[in-house]
Design a protein around this motif. Structure first.
Motif, PDB file in Angstrom:
ATOM      1  N   LEU A 191       0.809  -1.220   0.000  1.00  0.00           N
ATOM      2  CA  LEU A 191       0.000   0.000   0.000  1.00  0.00           C
ATOM      3  C   LEU A 191       0.843   1.272   0.000  1.00  0.00           C
ATOM      4  N   ALA A 192       2.101   1.154  -0.432  1.00  0.00           N
ATOM      5  CA  ALA A 192       2.953   2.345  -0.457  1.00  0.00           C
ATOM      6  C   ALA A 192       2.478   3.357  -1.486  1.00  0.00           C
ATOM      7  N   GLY A 193       1.922   2.893  -2.594  1.00  0.00           N
ATOM      8  CA  GLY A 193       1.495   3.792  -3.663  1.00  0.00           C
ATOM      9  C   GLY A 193       0.008   4.051  -3.641  1.00  0.00           C
ATOM     10  N   PRO A 194      -0.474   4.899  -4.530  1.00  0.00           N
ATOM     11  CA  PRO A 194      -1.904   5.214  -4.591  1.00  0.00           C
ATOM     12  C   PRO A 194      -2.729   4.015  -5.036  1.00  0.00           C
ATOM     13  N   ALA A 198      -9.443   1.906   1.756  1.00  0.00           N
ATOM     14  CA  ALA A 198      -9.824   2.140   3.150  1.00  0.00           C
ATOM     15  C   ALA A 198      -8.703   1.721   4.097  1.00  0.00           C
ATOM     16  N   LEU A 199      -8.070   0.593   3.809  1.00  0.00           N
ATOM     17  CA  LEU A 199      -6.956   0.153   4.650  1.00  0.00           C
ATOM     18  C   LEU A 199      -5.786   1.133   4.572  1.00  0.00           C
ATOM     19  N   ARG A 200      -5.544   1.662   3.387  1.00  0.00           N
ATOM     20  CA  ARG A 200      -4.461   2.645   3.251  1.00  0.00           C
ATOM     21  C   ARG A 200      -4.774   3.884   4.082  1.00  0.00           C
ATOM     22  N   SER A 227      -2.595   1.168   7.096  1.00  0.00           N
ATOM     23  CA  SER A 227      -2.028  -0.159   6.867  1.00  0.00           C
ATOM     24  C   SER A 227      -0.893  -0.091   5.852  1.00  0.00           C
ATOM     25  N   SER A 228       0.109  -0.930   6.053  1.00  0.00           N
ATOM     26  CA  SER A 228       1.251  -0.984   5.143  1.00  0.00           C
ATOM     27  C   SER A 228       0.982  -1.870   3.942  1.00  0.00           C
ATOM     28  N   SER A 229       0.081  -2.811   4.095  1.00  0.00           N
ATOM     29  CA  SER A 229      -0.275  -3.727   3.019  1.00  0.00           C
ATOM     30  C   SER A 229      -1.671  -4.256   3.300  1.00  0.00           C
ATOM     31  N   ALA A 230      -2.245  -4.871   2.278  1.00  0.00           N
ATOM     32  CA  ALA A 230      -3.545  -5.518   2.415  1.00  0.00           C
ATOM     33  C   ALA A 230      -3.352  -7.003   2.165  1.00  0.00           C
TER      34      ALA A 230
END
Length: 288
Positions: free
Chosen positions: A140-143, A246-248, A252-255
């Motif tokens: 989830l580092a990017g858009p 939503a997690l971003r 959160s760092s990842s899903a």
């Protein structure tokens, strides 16, 4: 030091959840997650406490298990004790002895993290492999891409739409509005979001619940479904992307998500939403 098996009371659940949060890591993805307990909370606080097991040594929680139904124990351990022989042997003894109150006799299953010694010892004891599961992860580092459809957060006013989509998608009657309210009243729902996707006519067509484990840790998608009357139109990908976004937003760092490997359309949906598929996982199964 002696290892103790515990059934935490309702007031002790927080401790088990806190250690599960600490164990979540992008380098060790897709294990028992606080959101799994949060999702179970739809059955109420008392039932959730009764379904949790912890193994402790010298007051420290080393492993947490969730009885996800009568015949499945889902386990996670602290990363530094995954190969601890004394812990693994104690856990095997506990899960294979019905009188200890973990699993009953007959056909049962245990899900453990990859590389956990407890899984190997169960294999040596004659437990076979169960059906494969496909874990998937998205950084989830990017858009996150726009889902392309209207997606709304489902609060109490939309609980009926959320639960109706779930019942249709999974073919079961258990997720009622009352169950949603029980889940939402649980402490873990403060770090969760229910989302509902709509078609152009305003019909609820897909839904998911996502669970954060805290900023900088993997978040969980559990569960996600599309109404059977509206499949094949990209709504699964759309609601997945909304859940990822939503997690971003929750930090959160990842899903992460895991689904049966045999559910080829579901796996393809997650891959189309930017998830990377990891090697299949195999639970351990003891035949009845």
């Amino acid at each position: 030091m002696t290892i103790h098996l515990n059934v935490p009371g309702a007031d002790d659940l927080t401790r088990a959840v806190d250690v599960l949060r600490e164990w979540q890591s992008d380098t060790d993805p897709v294990q028992l997650h606080p959101g799994d307990i949060g999702w179970f909370w739809r059955w109420g606080t008392t039932a959730t406490a009764a379904a949790v097991r912890t193994w402790t040594r010298d007051g420290h929680v080393l492993a947490v298990g969730l009885l996800d139904g009568a015949d499945l124990l889902r386990l996670s351990t602290a990363p530094d004790v995954r190969r601890d022989e004394s812990l693994a042997r104690r856990m095997v003894a506990d899960v294979t002895t019905p009188e200890r109150g973990v699993l009953p006799g007959g056909e049962v299953m245990v899900e453990a993290p990859p590389g956990a010694l407890v899984s190997e010892l169960l294999g040596e004891a004659g437990w076979g492999d169960d059906e494969p599961w496909a874990p998937l992860v998205r950084d989830l580092a990017g858009p996150v891409e726009d889902p392309g459809v209207r997606v709304e957060v489902a609060g109490p006013d939309r609980a009926g739409e959320r639960t109706a989509v779930h019942r249709a998608a999974f073919g079961g009657p258990s997720f009622t509005d009352d169950r949603w309210h029980a889940m939402a009243a649980g402490p873990l729902y403060a770090d969760a979001r229910c989302l509902v996707a709509y078609d152009e006519a305003g019909t609820a067509v897909g839904a998911t619940t996502v669970w954060s484990a805290g900023a900088g840790r993997p978040g969980l998608i559990e569960p996600l479904g599309v109404h059977p009357d509206h499949r094949g139109h990209g709504y699964g990908r759309a609601v997945t992307l909304a859940g990822v976004a939503a997690l971003r937003e929750l930090g959160s760092s990842s899903a992460v998500v895991i689904t049966e490997s045999a559910r080829t359309p579901a796996v393809a949906t997650y891959v189309s939403a930017g998830f990377d598929r990891l090697p299949d996982r195999l639970d351990r199964r003891r035949a009845g």
